[in-house]
Design a protein around this motif. Sequence first.
Motif, PDB file in Angstrom:
ATOM      1  N   LYS A  51       0.817  -1.214   0.000  1.00 44.98           N
ATOM      2  CA  LYS A  51       0.000   0.000   0.000  1.00 44.98           C
ATOM      3  C   LYS A  51       0.853   1.268   0.000  1.00 44.98           C
ATOM      4  O   LYS A  51       0.392   2.328  -0.408  1.00 44.98           O
ATOM      5  CB  LYS A  51      -0.937   0.020   1.205  1.00 44.98           C
ATOM      6  CG  LYS A  51      -2.132  -0.889   1.056  1.00 44.98           C
ATOM      7  CD  LYS A  51      -3.037  -0.779   2.264  1.00 44.98           C
ATOM      8  CE  LYS A  51      -4.254  -1.665   2.107  1.00 44.98           C
ATOM      9  NZ  LYS A  51      -5.143  -1.593   3.272  1.00 44.98           N
ATOM     10  N   ASN A  52       2.088   1.165   0.458  1.00 45.32           N
ATOM     11  CA  ASN A  52       2.979   2.326   0.499  1.00 45.32           C
ATOM     12  C   ASN A  52       3.523   2.704  -0.875  1.00 45.32           C
ATOM     13  O   ASN A  52       4.100   3.776  -1.024  1.00 45.32           O
ATOM     14  CB  ASN A  52       4.133   2.095   1.477  1.00 45.32           C
ATOM     15  CG  ASN A  52       3.668   2.189   2.906  1.00 45.32           C
ATOM     16  OD1 ASN A  52       2.928   3.094   3.266  1.00 45.32           O
ATOM     17  ND2 ASN A  52       4.072   1.243   3.727  1.00 45.32           N
ATOM     18  N   PHE A  53       3.336   1.851  -1.863  1.00 44.95           N
ATOM     19  CA  PHE A  53       3.743   2.177  -3.230  1.00 44.95           C
ATOM     20  C   PHE A  53       2.556   2.799  -3.951  1.00 44.95           C
ATOM     21  O   PHE A  53       1.492   2.200  -4.045  1.00 44.95           O
ATOM     22  CB  PHE A  53       4.209   0.933  -3.983  1.00 44.95           C
ATOM     23  CG  PHE A  53       5.447   0.302  -3.409  1.00 44.95           C
ATOM     24  CD1 PHE A  53       6.674   0.938  -3.524  1.00 44.95           C
ATOM     25  CD2 PHE A  53       5.388  -0.926  -2.761  1.00 44.95           C
ATOM     26  CE1 PHE A  53       7.818   0.355  -3.013  1.00 44.95           C
ATOM     27  CE2 PHE A  53       6.527  -1.505  -2.240  1.00 44.95           C
ATOM     28  CZ  PHE A  53       7.751  -0.858  -2.363  1.00 44.95           C
ATOM     29  N   SER A  54       2.730   4.002  -4.479  1.00 50.57           N
ATOM     30  CA  SER A  54       1.620   4.703  -5.128  1.00 50.57           C
ATOM     31  C   SER A  54       1.157   4.005  -6.403  1.00 50.57           C
ATOM     32  O   SER A  54       0.018   4.182  -6.830  1.00 50.57           O
ATOM     33  CB  SER A  54       2.031   6.141  -5.455  1.00 50.57           C
ATOM     34  OG  SER A  54       3.118   6.155  -6.365  1.00 50.57           O
ATOM     35  N   PHE A  55       1.999   3.190  -6.999  1.00 53.50           N
ATOM     36  CA  PHE A  55       1.669   2.533  -8.262  1.00 53.50           C
ATOM     37  C   PHE A  55       1.067   1.143  -8.069  1.00 53.50           C
ATOM     38  O   PHE A  55       0.804   0.433  -9.037  1.00 53.50           O
ATOM     39  CB  PHE A  55       2.916   2.432  -9.158  1.00 53.50           C
ATOM     40  CG  PHE A  55       4.094   1.775  -8.490  1.00 53.50           C
ATOM     41  CD1 PHE A  55       4.278   0.414  -8.570  1.00 53.50           C
ATOM     42  CD2 PHE A  55       5.016   2.536  -7.788  1.00 53.50           C
ATOM     43  CE1 PHE A  55       5.351  -0.195  -7.957  1.00 53.50           C
ATOM     44  CE2 PHE A  55       6.102   1.937  -7.175  1.00 53.50           C
ATOM     45  CZ  PHE A  55       6.270   0.570  -7.250  1.00 53.50           C
ATOM     46  N   VAL A  56       0.809   0.751  -6.822  1.00 54.18           N
ATOM     47  CA  VAL A  56       0.261  -0.578  -6.525  1.00 54.18           C
ATOM     48  C   VAL A  56      -1.112  -0.430  -5.889  1.00 54.18           C
ATOM     49  O   VAL A  56      -1.297   0.343  -4.954  1.00 54.18           O
ATOM     50  CB  VAL A  56       1.197  -1.358  -5.567  1.00 54.18           C
ATOM     51  CG1 VAL A  56       0.567  -2.686  -5.166  1.00 54.18           C
ATOM     52  CG2 VAL A  56       2.554  -1.580  -6.199  1.00 54.18           C
ATOM     53  N   LYS A  57      -2.086  -1.165  -6.410  1.00 52.46           N
ATOM     54  CA  LYS A  57      -3.407  -1.253  -5.802  1.00 52.46           C
ATOM     55  C   LYS A  57      -3.515  -2.643  -5.179  1.00 52.46           C
ATOM     56  O   LYS A  57      -3.105  -3.625  -5.782  1.00 52.46           O
ATOM     57  CB  LYS A  57      -4.512  -1.106  -6.845  1.00 52.46           C
ATOM     58  CG  LYS A  57      -4.606   0.259  -7.462  1.00 52.46           C
ATOM     59  CD  LYS A  57      -5.752   0.275  -8.461  1.00 52.46           C
ATOM     60  CE  LYS A  57      -5.780   1.556  -9.249  1.00 52.46           C
ATOM     61  NZ  LYS A  57      -6.840   1.537 -10.263  1.00 52.46           N
ATOM     62  N   THR A  58      -4.082  -2.714  -3.991  1.00 53.23           N
ATOM     63  CA  THR A  58      -4.244  -4.013  -3.343  1.00 53.23           C
ATOM     64  C   THR A  58      -5.725  -4.331  -3.198  1.00 53.23           C
ATOM     65  O   THR A  58      -6.561  -3.445  -3.037  1.00 53.23           O
ATOM     66  CB  THR A  58      -3.583  -4.032  -1.948  1.00 53.23           C
ATOM     67  OG1 THR A  58      -4.212  -3.050  -1.137  1.00 53.23           O
ATOM     68  CG2 THR A  58      -2.098  -3.764  -2.031  1.00 53.23           C
ATOM     69  N   GLU A  59      -6.018  -5.615  -3.275  1.00 58.85           N
ATOM     70  CA  GLU A  59      -7.384  -6.097  -3.089  1.00 58.85           C
ATOM     71  C   GLU A  59      -7.287  -7.494  -2.500  1.00 58.85           C
ATOM     72  O   GLU A  59      -6.620  -8.362  -3.054  1.00 58.85           O
ATOM     73  CB  GLU A  59      -8.129  -6.143  -4.425  1.00 58.85           C
ATOM     74  CG  GLU A  59      -9.536  -6.643  -4.315  1.00 58.85           C
ATOM     75  CD  GLU A  59     -10.237  -6.720  -5.662  1.00 58.85           C
ATOM     76  OE1 GLU A  59     -11.191  -7.483  -5.755  1.00 58.85           O
ATOM     77  OE2 GLU A  59      -9.811  -6.028  -6.601  1.00 58.85           O
ATOM     78  N   SER A  60      -7.919  -7.705  -1.374  1.00 62.11           N
ATOM     79  CA  SER A  60      -7.903  -9.015  -0.739  1.00 62.11           C
ATOM     80  C   SER A  60      -8.992  -9.891  -1.343  1.00 62.11           C
ATOM     81  O   SER A  60     -10.064  -9.407  -1.710  1.00 62.11           O
ATOM     82  CB  SER A  60      -8.121  -8.886   0.767  1.00 62.11           C
ATOM     83  OG  SER A  60      -7.071  -8.149   1.343  1.00 62.11           O
ATOM     84  N   LEU A  61      -8.710 -11.184  -1.421  1.00 64.35           N
ATOM     85  CA  LEU A  61      -9.681 -12.141  -1.931  1.00 64.35           C
ATOM     86  C   LEU A  61     -10.308 -12.902  -0.779  1.00 64.35           C
ATOM     87  O   LEU A  61      -9.638 -13.228   0.198  1.00 64.35           O
ATOM     88  CB  LEU A  61      -8.997 -13.159  -2.854  1.00 64.35           C
ATOM     89  CG  LEU A  61      -8.405 -12.634  -4.140  1.00 64.35           C
ATOM     90  CD1 LEU A  61      -7.705 -13.765  -4.877  1.00 64.35           C
ATOM     91  CD2 LEU A  61      -9.473 -12.034  -5.020  1.00 64.35           C
ATOM     92  N   THR A  62     -11.588 -13.194  -0.927  1.00 64.13           N
ATOM     93  CA  THR A  62     -12.235 -14.059   0.048  1.00 64.13           C
ATOM     94  C   THR A  62     -11.753 -15.486  -0.215  1.00 64.13           C
ATOM     95  O   THR A  62     -11.299 -15.798  -1.332  1.00 64.13           O
ATOM     96  CB  THR A  62     -13.763 -14.002  -0.094  1.00 64.13           C
ATOM     97  OG1 THR A  62     -14.121 -14.502  -1.386  1.00 64.13           O
ATOM     98  CG2 THR A  62     -14.300 -12.594   0.098  1.00 64.13           C
ATOM     99  N   PRO A  63     -11.839 -16.351   0.768  1.00 59.68           N
ATOM    100  CA  PRO A  63     -11.419 -17.746   0.531  1.00 59.68           C
ATOM    101  C   PRO A  63     -12.163 -18.414  -0.628  1.00 59.68           C
ATOM    102  O   PRO A  63     -11.578 -19.172  -1.388  1.00 59.68           O
ATOM    103  CB  PRO A  63     -11.733 -18.441   1.861  1.00 59.68           C
ATOM    104  CG  PRO A  63     -11.625 -17.355   2.875  1.00 59.68           C
ATOM    105  CD  PRO A  63     -12.160 -16.118   2.173  1.00 59.68           C
TER     106      PRO A  63
END
Length: 68
Positions: A20-32
């Motif tokens: 998340k600290n990288f401005s060029f990266v988006k994160t998204e968690s997946l459900t199991p």
Amino acid sequence: MKVLLDIKDAKADFMIELLKNFSFVKTESLTPSKAQFLKDLKGSVGEVILAKQGKIKLQSARDFLNEL
């Protein structure tokens, strides 16, 4: 580009915060359930690729229905 990472639960929070600290990266968690779906889909695509290469033979729909 999308990348799927498999991270041990103990280190997941750390990695998410780091990314998340990288401005060029988006994160998204997946459900199991979504993670399992993607794993199954990847396996299915692998089978189709092997079938197209002639390395395996897939079961016909008629044979599948006859088994039911």
